[in-house]
Design an enzyme around this catalytic site. Structure first.
Site, mmCIF file in Angstrom:
data_model
loop_
_atom_site.group_PDB
_atom_site.id
_atom_site.type_symbol
_atom_site.label_atom_id
_atom_site.label_comp_id
_atom_site.label_asym_id
_atom_site.label_seq_id
_atom_site.Cartn_x
_atom_site.Cartn_y
_atom_site.Cartn_z
ATOM 1 N N ASP A 209 0.811 -1.220 0.000
ATOM 2 C CA ASP A 209 0.000 0.000 0.000
ATOM 3 C C ASP A 209 0.843 1.268 0.000
ATOM 4 O O ASP A 209 0.327 2.357 -0.228
ATOM 5 C CB ASP A 209 -0.869 0.027 1.264
ATOM 6 C CG ASP A 209 -2.172 -0.716 1.079
ATOM 7 O OD1 ASP A 209 -2.655 -0.781 -0.051
ATOM 8 O OD2 ASP A 209 -2.696 -1.226 2.091
HETATM 9 C C1 BGC Z 1 0.332 1.219 6.304
HETATM 10 C C2 BGC Z 1 0.000 0.014 5.507
HETATM 11 C C3 BGC Z 1 -1.491 -0.145 5.403
HETATM 12 C C4 BGC Z 1 -2.134 1.155 4.940
HETATM 13 C C5 BGC Z 1 -3.634 1.009 5.019
HETATM 14 C C6 BGC Z 1 -0.347 2.437 5.727
HETATM 15 O O1 BGC Z 1 -0.063 3.547 6.513
HETATM 16 O O2 BGC Z 1 1.723 1.391 6.355
HETATM 17 O O3 BGC Z 1 0.544 -1.151 6.118
HETATM 18 O O4 BGC Z 1 -1.804 -1.144 4.511
HETATM 19 O O5 BGC Z 1 -1.730 2.243 5.711
HETATM 20 O O6 BGC Z 1 -4.341 2.052 4.559
HETATM 21 C C1 NOJ Z 2 -1.631 -3.803 5.447
HETATM 22 C C2 NOJ Z 2 -2.817 -3.843 4.557
HETATM 23 O O1 NOJ Z 2 -3.934 -4.279 5.285
HETATM 24 C C3 NOJ Z 2 -2.578 -4.740 3.358
HETATM 25 O O2 NOJ Z 2 -3.666 -4.674 2.488
HETATM 26 C C4 NOJ Z 2 -1.303 -4.371 2.669
HETATM 27 O O3 NOJ Z 2 -1.084 -5.310 1.649
HETATM 28 C C5 NOJ Z 2 -0.130 -4.347 3.621
HETATM 29 N N1 NOJ Z 2 -0.418 -3.521 4.748
HETATM 30 C C6 NOJ Z 2 1.159 -3.863 2.957
HETATM 31 O O4 NOJ Z 2 1.124 -2.504 2.700
#
Ligand code: BGC
Ligand code: NOJ
Length: 814
Positions: free
Chosen positions: A487
């Site tokens: 993400d």
């Molecule tokens: C986090 C990710 C997460 C995302 C969700 C980010 O700030 O680092 O792990 O998937 O937010 O919106």
């Molecule tokens: C957490 C999110 O829930 C997931 O969708 C994503 O793939 C990982 N973070 C990595 O960013």
């Protein structure tokens, strides 16, 4: 240092020191009513949606941490001393403190001043309420006069508004107290038809419903004035902060034990029948009273608890294993499976790190979660798949999230995460492999929840696949869109504005940035879809999928290979990410793990090279970091990944979710030792001894362990709600132990450590119990299978003849 121990026989973790490095939590509820509960009784409850129907208040990021809870106080009415048997909130010294977190329940208690007290908290199956069974024993040689108090603070339903809109909130609180039951009915006068209640089995010596009356001015939950005084004030809340507090007086002989049952619940009335009498403003309690009366009866509460235990046993018994490694056994048999059910129920909504007001159910998250829970709750998995697919868009793309209460796609986040559609193929495939229920593919499912747009689920999968083919970039690799699995790799965002959302801002058209990870995912999902198509006798269609997959593999090997490992991506300017040419972020775990997991480069040695490079550059004693070298500053062309300080989260943290991709990759190369070694490094039970460093619960996975670039290397964060649960479960069970559901039946192909003499397992699969014994006779991974004494061909166990429901399988590894 440890803060407790595992009690595997009872499927419990027993915490024996209350001041754990972080609150160590558990979940109550598994259907519609849920709660989180910490080892010192902190936490909150909600009905279905942690944001919109929150029953009790919790103070996130508070100091001291973990405040707001299901608090019991005891007061010695002679010495006037009072304390909390769960340590918080009063934090008095206690003898024999223990918190037993079990499957869907938690028991917390201790002894002080010769008074022993334990409270068992759980949510009965099929009810929208929680039961607290408080048992108090007088261990003194003399009579004891004790007041027992139980208290909660109500939330005004919408947790977001509750924490922000005080000019309104402080005026609207309303309660009723009838027959000793406290009813919380804020906003019931207008559009709500639901209320909460808090009841007590014993005749009350007093109650409070106004927070200030209970706590006193300028006082907190650690020293409630009314508890100190030994008498609740029978306050009725008008506005301000409604609470529920009960007082019961116990006059106890030496050795005597008394039980008090408290019930906290949620109830909905038909909108036309909210009030009794009809023209009044008084809650109609006709339907709720019998429910309350039932569970205040200790025998009925015990029976409900027994049913809950059996329910969890029935889920966990579907797969049980006995290997030479105790950490593998207890995670697979108990905690990892249990955590998978938590991610099924909660997705990423409510934990100590997820406030319940942020995210709904993620499209990619929930599809991946299926890998970990589909064997336990196949019928609910089916429903989840259909809900997810209904938020898919006609383009084949998907809403990134949907709200559990409405089941509709979340417009605030929207779509455009170009990996999303493929996870649906993987989720559906996992369901088919587990159940053999092909009828799901014919279910009519709308796009974007639009009635009239229904197409068979199978067509949703076809569109998922096509989505990528219609979005290829300059090298023929998939365009990344807003982001892929990571993400935080926001290649089209290019944001220089503080606070702007990395996930929803797109400043670049998106026709250049490409993802090698999505390419690997496409290959993997394409194989799955082709297998599904050929099972449906659509051989020509299957062949076109395989042709596209082969074409993509070629592109990956040509434009996605960096010489020693797989590249990660091309940015919006066509520059490489995850290449030896880069100054930072030279090598990433995701593309290497997933491409090898998908079988890319197995034949020409590239897979082995990629895994070797992953080991050399990314592996640490606490797990495999996400990339190296960590980004030392913010790069506008990369986005959120470089917003994190080095070693945290996606910026070179040990992202536990993706470690299993490498474990599976290693099994595909036949490396059982390496695969299990990676597994053990992040296995929470194996890290129990270093709880002081790890800090999170030793019984569940955390999303991240700080990487080697972080000052806190080895410290975990964000436990419970993470794709880590499903992927680790899937990696150990289906790839390392190799007991794998396939479209054709149960496959047995272990890739276990060389030092293991074997293992035994019991697996219920499509209604048959397979009792499996694996014996190692040689050093390799070739297996000969014998079913009920008769050798069978290949690795896939055929369904037993004559409708037998239990068979024995012997596997000889050579
Ligand atoms: C986090 C990710 C997460 C995302 C969700 C980010 O700030 O680092 O792990 O998937 O937010 O919106
Ligand atoms: C957490 C999110 O829930 C997931 O969708 C994503 O793939 C990982 N973070 C990595 O960013």
């Amino acid at each position: 240092m440890k803060y407790g121990h595992f009690d595997d026989r009872n499927r419990e973790y027993v915490i024996t020191q209350p001041d754990t490095p972080l609150p160590w939590i558990n979940y109550l509820g598994c259907q519609a009513y849920f709660g989180i509960i910490s080892n010192t009784a902190g936490g909150y409850s909600f009905y279905r949606d942690a944001r919109l129907r929150r029953l009790t208040r919790y103070r996130y990021n508070n100091a001291p941490m973990d405040f707001g809870g299901r608090y019991v106080y005891l007061r010695d009415d002679e010495s006037r001393e009072f304390w909390s048997p769960s340590w918080q909130p009063t934090r008095h010294a206690l003898l024999d403190y223990s918190c037993r977190h079990g499957m869907g329940y938690t028991v917390i208690g201790s002894t002080r001043s010769g008074i022993e007290a334990h409270t068992r908290y759980f949510v009965p199956l099929e009810e929208n309420l929680e039961i607290w069974q408080l048992k108090v024993t007088n261990c003194r040689a003399t009579r004891a006069h004790i007041s027992a108090f139980a208290s909660i603070e109500f939330c005004l339903w919408d947790a977001q508004g509750d924490a922000t809109n005080f000019q309104r909130n402080l005026n609207i609180g309303e309660v009723e107290v009838e027959d000793g039951v406290i009813y919380h009915k804020t906003e019931y006068r207008e559009r709500r038809n639901h209320f909460a209640y808090f009841a007590c089995s014993e005749p009350g010596a007093g109650f409070d419903t106004q927070r200030e009356a209970f706590l006193g001015r300028y006082r907190g939950w650690d020293s409630p004035a009314a508890v100190e005084a030994g008498q609740l004030t029978n306050s009725i809340a008008h506005g301000w902060s409604p609470i529920g507090a009960h007082q019961v007086k116990l006059d106890m002989a030496p050795g005597e034990t008394r039980q008090i049952v408290f019930v906290l619940g949620y109830h909905e009335n038909p909108s036309a029948d909210k009030f009794d009498p009809p023209n009044s403003q008084t809650i109609n309690k006709v339907r709720v009273k019998p429910v309350i009366a039932k569970y205040l009866d200790p025998a009925k509460a015990d029976a409900a608890f027994e049913r809950l235990r059996q329910y969890w046993a029935s889920l966990l018994d579907i797969f049980q294993v006995n290997t030479p490694d105790i950490h593998t056994n207890r995670m697979v048999n108990i905690w990892n499976a249990y955590q998978c059910m938590a991610t099924f129920n909660m997705s990423r909504s409510a934990s100590f790190y997820e406030s319940g007001i942020g995210r709904g159910l993620g499209f990619r998250d929930s599809n991946q979660d299926l890998l970990g829970f589909v064997h336990m709750v196949p019928a609910r998995a089916r429903e989840r798949i259909l809900d997810l697919a209904a938020t898919q868009l006609a383009t084949g793309g998907a809403y990134h999230q949907y709200q559990p209460l409405t089941k509709r796609g979340n417009n605030d986040i929207g779509g455009g995460f170009n990996d999303d559609p493929h996870w649906l193929i993987i989720g559906v495939s996992a369901y088919l492999k587990e159940t053999g229920d092909w009828s799901i593919l014919d279910e009519p499912v709308p796009f974007d929840n639009e009635p009239g747009t229904e197409k068979p689920l199978y067509e949703h999968l076809q569109r998922s696949f096509r989505y990528t083919l219609e979005r290829l970039g300059p090298h023929g690799l998939p365009l990344i869109g807003r982001a892929d699995w990571n993400d935080c790799l926001n290649l089209n965002c290019l944001s220089d504005t503080p606070g702007q959302s990395f996930q929803t801002t797109t400043n670049k058209e998106g026709k250049v940035a490409e993802s090698v990870f999505i390419a690997g995912l496409f290959v993997y999902a394409g194989h799955e879809l082709a297998a599904i198509a050929s099972h449906r006798c659509l051989n020509a269609e299957a062949a076109t999928y395989l042709a596209e997959v082969a074409r993509m593999e070629k592109v990956i090997l040509q434009h996605g290979w960096d010489g020693e490992w797989f590249l990660r991506a091309y940015d919006a300017f066509g520059a490489k990410i995850g290449s030896k040419e880069c100054k930072e972020g030279k090598i990433f775990i995701e593309s290497n793990g997933f491409c090898v997991l998908a079988g890319i480069g197995l034949k020409d040695g590239k897979a082995a090279k990629a895994m070797a490079a992953t080991h050399k550059y990314l592996s640490t004693k606490h797990g495999i970091v996400l990339q190296q070298p960590a980004y030392s500053r913010y790069y506008i062309n990369l986005g959120e990944i470089s917003s994190y300080p080095p070693g945290y989260k996606e910026n070179a943290g040990i992202f536990c979710h993706v470690n299993p991709w490498v474990m599976i990759g290693e099994t595909r190369l036949g490396h059982g030792d390496q695969a299990h070694d990676y597994y053990s490094r992040i296995n929470p039970s194996a890290r129990e001894e270093i709880s002081e460093l790890h800090r999170c619960e030793p019984y569940v996975y955390a999303q991240m362990i700080a990487g080697k670039d972080a000052p806190t290397f080895g410290e975990a964060k964000n436990s419970w709600l993470t794709g880590t649960a499903a992927w680790n479960y899937y990696a150990i069970v289906q790839w390392i132990l190799g007991v794998r559901a396939t479209l054709d039946g149960l496959e047995i192909a272990p890739v276990i450590p060389e030092s293991w003499s074997g293992f035994t397992a019991a697996r219920t699969f499509r209604g048959v119990v397979y009792n499996i014994t694996i014996e190692r006779k040689g050093e390799g991974n070739s297996i000969a299978l014998i079913m009920d004494g008769v050798p069978i061909e290949g690795n896939i166990v055929p369904p037993p003849a004559n409708g037998r429901k239990s068979v024995s399988i012997k596997g000889i590894l050579t």
